[in-house]
Design a protein around this motif. Structure first.
Motif, PDB file in Angstrom:
ATOM      1  N   PHE A  75       0.822  -1.201   0.000  1.00  0.00           N
ATOM      2  CA  PHE A  75       0.000   0.000   0.000  1.00  0.00           C
ATOM      3  C   PHE A  75       0.862   1.260   0.000  1.00  0.00           C
ATOM      4  O   PHE A  75       0.556   2.235  -0.698  1.00  0.00           O
ATOM      5  N   ILE A  76       1.922   1.257   0.779  1.00  0.00           N
ATOM      6  CA  ILE A  76       2.806   2.424   0.812  1.00  0.00           C
ATOM      7  C   ILE A  76       3.470   2.630  -0.547  1.00  0.00           C
ATOM      8  O   ILE A  76       3.588   3.767  -1.040  1.00  0.00           O
ATOM      9  N   SER A  77       3.917   1.548  -1.168  1.00  0.00           N
ATOM     10  CA  SER A  77       4.584   1.655  -2.471  1.00  0.00           C
ATOM     11  C   SER A  77       3.634   2.131  -3.566  1.00  0.00           C
ATOM     12  O   SER A  77       4.073   2.707  -4.561  1.00  0.00           O
ATOM     13  N   SER A  78       2.332   1.904  -3.386  1.00  0.00           N
ATOM     14  CA  SER A  78       1.382   2.336  -4.409  1.00  0.00           C
ATOM     15  C   SER A  78       1.248   3.853  -4.480  1.00  0.00           C
ATOM     16  O   SER A  78       0.708   4.380  -5.459  1.00  0.00           O
ATOM     17  N   PHE A  79       1.736   4.564  -3.461  1.00  0.00           N
ATOM     18  CA  PHE A  79       1.682   6.026  -3.457  1.00  0.00           C
ATOM     19  C   PHE A  79       3.034   6.669  -3.784  1.00  0.00           C
ATOM     20  O   PHE A  79       3.169   7.877  -3.710  1.00  0.00           O
ATOM     21  N   LYS A  80       4.029   5.847  -4.136  1.00  0.00           N
ATOM     22  CA  LYS A  80       5.348   6.358  -4.471  1.00  0.00           C
ATOM     23  C   LYS A  80       5.486   6.531  -5.987  1.00  0.00           C
ATOM     24  O   LYS A  80       4.671   6.046  -6.769  1.00  0.00           O
ATOM     25  N   THR A  81       6.546   7.189  -6.356  1.00  0.00           N
ATOM     26  CA  THR A  81       6.941   7.231  -7.766  1.00  0.00           C
ATOM     27  C   THR A  81       7.851   6.040  -8.040  1.00  0.00           C
ATOM     28  O   THR A  81       8.370   5.393  -7.119  1.00  0.00           O
ATOM     29  N   ASN A  82       8.051   5.750  -9.307  1.00  0.00           N
ATOM     30  CA  ASN A  82       8.939   4.643  -9.670  1.00  0.00           C
ATOM     31  C   ASN A  82      10.367   4.895  -9.182  1.00  0.00           C
ATOM     32  O   ASN A  82      11.065   3.962  -8.770  1.00  0.00           O
ATOM     33  N   LEU A 140       9.244   5.944   3.233  1.00  0.00           N
ATOM     34  CA  LEU A 140       7.911   6.502   3.042  1.00  0.00           C
ATOM     35  C   LEU A 140       7.896   7.388   1.798  1.00  0.00           C
ATOM     36  O   LEU A 140       8.932   7.953   1.422  1.00  0.00           O
ATOM     37  N   PRO A 141       6.759   7.531   1.156  1.00  0.00           N
ATOM     38  CA  PRO A 141       6.689   8.391  -0.038  1.00  0.00           C
ATOM     39  C   PRO A 141       6.848   9.859   0.332  1.00  0.00           C
ATOM     40  O   PRO A 141       6.373  10.309   1.391  1.00  0.00           O
ATOM     41  N   GLY A 142       7.496  10.608  -0.530  1.00  0.00           N
ATOM     42  CA  GLY A 142       7.630  12.041  -0.288  1.00  0.00           C
ATOM     43  C   GLY A 142       6.299  12.757  -0.391  1.00  0.00           C
ATOM     44  O   GLY A 142       6.063  13.765   0.288  1.00  0.00           O
ATOM     45  N   ALA A 143       5.404  12.263  -1.220  1.00  0.00           N
ATOM     46  CA  ALA A 143       4.052  12.807  -1.376  1.00  0.00           C
ATOM     47  C   ALA A 143       3.140  11.672  -1.829  1.00  0.00           C
ATOM     48  O   ALA A 143       3.599  10.662  -2.354  1.00  0.00           O
ATOM     49  N   LEU A 144       1.838  11.851  -1.588  1.00  0.00           N
ATOM     50  CA  LEU A 144       0.877  10.835  -1.983  1.00  0.00           C
ATOM     51  C   LEU A 144       0.542  11.002  -3.465  1.00  0.00           C
ATOM     52  O   LEU A 144      -0.185  11.921  -3.847  1.00  0.00           O
ATOM     53  N   LEU A 195      12.557   2.415  -6.515  1.00  0.00           N
ATOM     54  CA  LEU A 195      13.863   1.845  -6.838  1.00  0.00           C
ATOM     55  C   LEU A 195      14.962   2.395  -5.926  1.00  0.00           C
ATOM     56  O   LEU A 195      15.875   1.654  -5.541  1.00  0.00           O
ATOM     57  N   ALA A 196      14.896   3.666  -5.580  1.00  0.00           N
ATOM     58  CA  ALA A 196      15.951   4.273  -4.774  1.00  0.00           C
ATOM     59  C   ALA A 196      15.815   3.932  -3.290  1.00  0.00           C
ATOM     60  O   ALA A 196      16.809   3.637  -2.614  1.00  0.00           O
TER      61      ALA A 196
END
Length: 296
Positions: free
Chosen positions: A49-56, A66-70, A60-61
């Motif tokens: 679920f957390i990865s679904s709100f990240k950029t590609n 946690l994602p920088g933004a949703l 990878l990095a």
């Protein structure tokens, strides 16, 4: 004159202490195992679920950060660009039809097996239950030809009938045991008051079996929703009729060339949400259905 030695309170306490210590160790081990099992189950879902709100790039990095933004556009791209929305609705229609048909036929057959005596009842019952011994993949080849010769290949109706057929053995087995626990006096009183057999089943016995019905319906829903092998064999070619599992498989294969992992995780999250919602909403009913037959 000799007297038998009576156990003193001190000896009883000393004997109870090792037993209590062993029980404490067993409880600690069981709770620790359950905690470990819960972490192994929850953490992958949470990471998805957390990865679904990240950029590609973020995936990878820093895959564990946690994602920088949703980035809600990942869900939009999965719903429309990967056609997850269409596959989701297809699965919803097929699973609703198959679960409804399974519960209707399974509850009727289970009630007859549990409450009526007739010649060959045990033979027919064991034929139903015998279906639990045959895995799906053993019958794929003859099933393919049966569905094709019936004119139901690549149709939702054919898939609904196959889903219902494979779910009937467990449904009949579970509900038959539950209907046998229902009080006979209630059925006899309803018959004395002029209630017919069909009305007795619909108005009296079926509402009393509601906990078991909900439990079996949820198990069947989860089984049909997560089914991949049967749709892959019986729905071929026309992508507009695909189920959600087929769409997710095609999306995961395409990621080997596109690398859009954010959209993949969003699609997986969309597929998991209905399962979690059903379990959370009906958790108490499932527990009540599994224990009601033993408490009566």
């Amino acid at each position: 004159m000799t007297t038998l030695d009576q156990p003193t309170a001190t000896s009883v306490v000393s004997q109870d202490r090792p037993l209590r210590r062993e029980l404490g160790v067993a409880n600690a081990l069981s709770h620790g195992f359950l905690l470990l099992w819960g972490l192994l189950t929850v953490l992958p879902l949470l990471w998805m679920f957390i990865s679904s709100f990240k950029t590609n790039g973020e995936i990878l990095a820093d895959p564990w950060g946690l994602p920088g933004a949703l980035h809600l556009d990942n869900w939009a791209r999965a719903w429309t660009g990967a056609h997850i929305g269409r596959y989701f609705l297809n699965s919803l229609v097929v699973v609703t039809g198959s679960v409804s048909l399974t519960m209707l036929m399974g509850a009727t057959a289970a009630y007859v097996f549990a409450r009526y005596e007739f010649r060959g009842r045990q033979v027919v019952y064991y034929l139903f239950v015998g279906g639990l011994m045959f895995p799906v993949f053993l019958a794929l080849v003859p099933l393919f030809f049966v569905v094709r010769n019936a004119g139901l290949f690549n149709t939702w109706l054919g898939l609904i009938l196959v889903y219902a057929a494979y779910s009937l053995p467990f449904t009949v087995f579970f509900l038959t045991a539950f209907f046998r626990t229902l009080p006979t006096s209630v059925a006899e009183a309803a018959l004395v008051d002029g209630c017919g057999h069909f009305r007795l089943f619909l108005r009296v016995m079926l509402p009393m079996a509601r906990p078991a019905m909900i439990s079996v319906a949820i198990f069947n829903f989860l089984s049909h929703w997560n089914q991949f092998l049967l749709p892959q064999v019986l729905l071929q070619g026309d992508e507009s009729k695909w189920m959600l599992a087929q769409g997710l498989f095609a999306l995961s294969v395409s990621q080997g060339y596109a690398g859009d992992y954010a959209r993949l995780f969003a699609g997986l999250s969309i597929a998991v949400l209905p399962v979690l919602a059903v379990y959370v909403a009906f958790q108490r009913q499932v527990q009540a259905g599994l224990t009601a037959g033993q408490l009566k």
